[in-house]
Design an enzyme around this catalytic site. Structure first.
Site, PDB file in Angstrom:
ATOM      1  N   ASN A  13       0.911  -1.168   0.000  1.00 13.46           N
ATOM      2  CA  ASN A  13       0.000   0.000   0.000  1.00 13.46           C
ATOM      3  C   ASN A  13       0.933   1.197   0.000  1.00 13.46           C
ATOM      4  OD1 ASN A  13      -2.267   1.328   2.532  1.00 13.46           O
ATOM      5  ND2 ASN A  13      -2.206   1.800   0.366  1.00 13.46           N
ATOM      6  N   GLN A  46      -2.017   6.729  -1.667  1.00 10.35           N
ATOM      7  CA  GLN A  46      -2.335   7.918  -0.863  1.00 10.35           C
ATOM      8  C   GLN A  46      -1.118   8.857  -0.806  1.00 10.35           C
ATOM      9  OE1 GLN A  46      -3.367   4.781   0.775  1.00 10.35           O
ATOM     10  NE2 GLN A  46      -5.492   5.153   0.100  1.00 10.35           N
ATOM     11  N   ASN A  65      -6.429  10.486  -0.569  1.00  8.09           N
ATOM     12  CA  ASN A  65      -6.511   9.350  -1.490  1.00  8.09           C
ATOM     13  C   ASN A  65      -6.047   9.756  -2.884  1.00  8.09           C
ATOM     14  OD1 ASN A  65      -7.614   7.232   0.147  1.00  8.09           O
ATOM     15  ND2 ASN A  65      -9.617   8.251   0.061  1.00  8.09           N
ATOM     16  N   HIS A 160     -15.727   1.589   7.107  1.00  6.80           N
ATOM     17  CA  HIS A 160     -15.443   0.268   6.514  1.00  6.80           C
ATOM     18  C   HIS A 160     -16.697  -0.588   6.503  1.00  6.80           C
ATOM     19  CE1 HIS A 160     -11.006   0.449   6.170  1.00  6.80           C
ATOM     20  NE2 HIS A 160     -11.130   1.341   7.136  1.00  6.80           N
ATOM     21  N   ASN A 191     -14.870   2.095   2.483  1.00  4.65           N
ATOM     22  CA  ASN A 191     -13.860   1.088   2.110  1.00  4.65           C
ATOM     23  C   ASN A 191     -14.524  -0.282   2.207  1.00  4.65           C
ATOM     24  OD1 ASN A 191     -11.258   2.835   2.094  1.00  4.65           O
ATOM     25  ND2 ASN A 191     -12.253   3.376   4.020  1.00  4.65           N
ATOM     26  N   ARG A 210     -11.858   3.105  -0.621  1.00  2.30           N
ATOM     27  CA  ARG A 210     -12.508   4.352  -1.037  1.00  2.30           C
ATOM     28  C   ARG A 210     -11.428   5.261  -1.634  1.00  2.30           C
ATOM     29  NH1 ARG A 210     -15.019   8.362   3.512  1.00  2.30           N
ATOM     30  NH2 ARG A 210     -12.897   8.057   4.304  1.00  2.30           N
ATOM     31  N   CYS A 218      -4.516  -2.864   3.392  1.00  2.00           N
ATOM     32  CA  CYS A 218      -5.213  -1.712   3.969  1.00  2.00           C
ATOM     33  C   CYS A 218      -5.161  -1.868   5.490  1.00  2.00           C
ATOM     34  CB  CYS A 218      -6.654  -1.669   3.467  1.00  2.00           C
ATOM     35  SG  CYS A 218      -7.623  -0.314   4.159  1.00  2.00           S
ATOM     36  N   THR A 220      -6.295   0.121   8.124  1.00  2.00           N
ATOM     37  CA  THR A 220      -7.575   0.295   8.832  1.00  2.00           C
ATOM     38  C   THR A 220      -8.564  -0.790   8.396  1.00  2.00           C
ATOM     39  OG1 THR A 220      -8.219   1.890   7.104  1.00  2.00           O
ATOM     40  CG2 THR A 220      -7.405   2.784   9.219  1.00  2.00           C
ATOM     41  N   GLY A 221      -8.403  -1.265   7.154  1.00  2.00           N
ATOM     42  CA  GLY A 221      -9.271  -2.361   6.689  1.00  2.00           C
ATOM     43  C   GLY A 221      -9.015  -3.647   7.446  1.00  2.00           C
TER      44      GLY A 221
HETATM   45  N1  LIG Z   1      -8.900   4.717   1.423  1.00  2.00           N
HETATM   46  C1  LIG Z   1      -9.048   5.048   2.852  1.00  2.00           C
HETATM   47  C2  LIG Z   1      -7.806   5.814   3.369  1.00  2.00           C
HETATM   48  C3  LIG Z   1      -6.526   4.946   3.342  1.00  2.00           C
HETATM   49  C4  LIG Z   1      -6.646   3.742   4.230  1.00  2.00           C
HETATM   50  C5  LIG Z   1      -5.614   2.635   4.012  1.00  2.00           C
HETATM   51  N2  LIG Z   1      -4.610   2.852   3.019  1.00  2.00           N
HETATM   52  C6  LIG Z   1      -5.009   2.161   5.336  1.00  2.00           C
HETATM   53  O1  LIG Z   1      -3.876   1.654   5.347  1.00  2.00           O
HETATM   54  O2  LIG Z   1      -5.739   2.251   6.370  1.00  2.00           O
HETATM   55  C7  LIG Z   1     -10.324   5.900   3.050  1.00  2.00           C
HETATM   56  O3  LIG Z   1     -10.752   6.548   2.078  1.00  2.00           O
HETATM   57  O4  LIG Z   1     -10.846   5.908   4.176  1.00  2.00           O
END
Ligand SMILES: N[C@H](CCC[C@H](N)C(=O)O)C(=O)O
Length: 285
Positions: A13, A46, A65, A160, A191, A210, A218, A220-221
């Protein structure tokens, strides 16, 4: 405007990280899209901006993003953020406090090359996500092309939606992910995570992010998927999350407790770039 940047990634990422403390930077959405463009610019999922903190935190952490949208949180980026400020002499502290649009998080450099981040307390109410639903539930039904799909939903500061699938290799992440990302019940988009449960201590995960599309990982994912799995009684409190880019360790001891995420942060190269003056600069039509 010429400025220095560092290309970094957390399990693939990838990020452009910019020191806006020692450089005077002002980027438009179009500038962000140019920087993120993998044909006309540098290329990243990002853009991360390092700023002076406005509160008693050590730094302010802004996240954009690839589509130019500014968002509340980025977990893989937080690991790279602390590596960046340490390697660029902006801080000598092993654990720092950084303020984001969704609150404070605490990344910590471990003795091996990993970084552990206290990602804060997950939030479940639809209003925290924001998600059009009557009340909090561990499972919601989402109508996609007339089919009722079961999802879970949680906020890690950013929203999420998580779906359990029998095989992530067979999951239609590109199409289904895009439909969930821009589903009308998520007015700020979302997401979309696809989780395959291997056992109570191990999942496989793919995320259609997202504003970026499917990424190799990801952060946070991964937090969101484990939290939703624990909420549904399917996972233990310490889980290995296998992503296309590698493994993250996620720990969560339940309601009102913070989520801990541990994984690598990698610097690829240092660069300098100037912003184009208006000519065709991005593949986003
Ligand atoms: N696309 C995510 C932000 C980046 C999250 C991801 N790259 C991570 O490592 O948490 C959003 O729009 O909330």
């Amino acid at each position: 405007m010429q400025f220095k940047f560092t290309k970094m990634h957390g399990l693939g990422n990838d990020f452009i990280v910019i020191d806006a403390i020692n450089q005077s930077i002002s980027l438009t959405r179009e500038n962000i899209r140019f920087l993120a463009d993998r044909h006309f610019g540098v290329g990243c999922d990002q853009v991360l901006i390092v700023e002076k903190a406005s509160s008693n935190a050590d730094f302010r952490y802004r996240i954009f993003n690839a589509d130019g949208s500014e968002v509340e949180q980025c977990g893989n980026g937080a690991r790279c953020f602390v590596r960046f400020v340490h390697d660029h002499g902006l801080s000598k502290k092993k654990e720092i406090c950084i303020e984001t649009a969704s609150g404070l998080i605490f990344p910590k450099l471990e003795s091996n090359l990993d970084v552990t981040v206290n990602m804060g307390i997950p939030r479940f109410n639809p209003s925290d996500i924001p998600f059009i639903a009557d009340k909090r539930s561990s499972i919601y039904l989402l109508d996609i092309n007339g089919e009722q799909m079961e999802i879970s939903a949680v906020s890690m500061g950013n929203p999420h939606a998580v779906m359990i699938v029998p095989s992530i290799e067979d999951a239609s992440v590109g199409t289904m992910g895009a439909q969930i990302e821009s589903h009308p019940r998520f007015p700020q988009r979302v997401n979309a995570g696809f989780m395959q449960i291997i056992d109570r201590h191990h999942i496989k995960l793919r995320v259609y992010e997202r504003g970026a599309g499917e990424t190799f990982a990801c952060g946070t994912g991964a937090c969101a998927a484990v939290v939703c799995g624990i909420e549904r009684g399917l996972l233990a409190s310490d889980v290995t999350v296998s992503t296309r880019g590698g493994d993250l360790r996620i720990q969560w001891n339940g309601e009102k407790q913070p989520v801990l995420m541990t994984g690598p942060a990698t610097t690829v190269f240092e660069g300098t770039i100037g912003l184009p003056s208006g000519e065709h600069t991005s593949t986003s039509l």
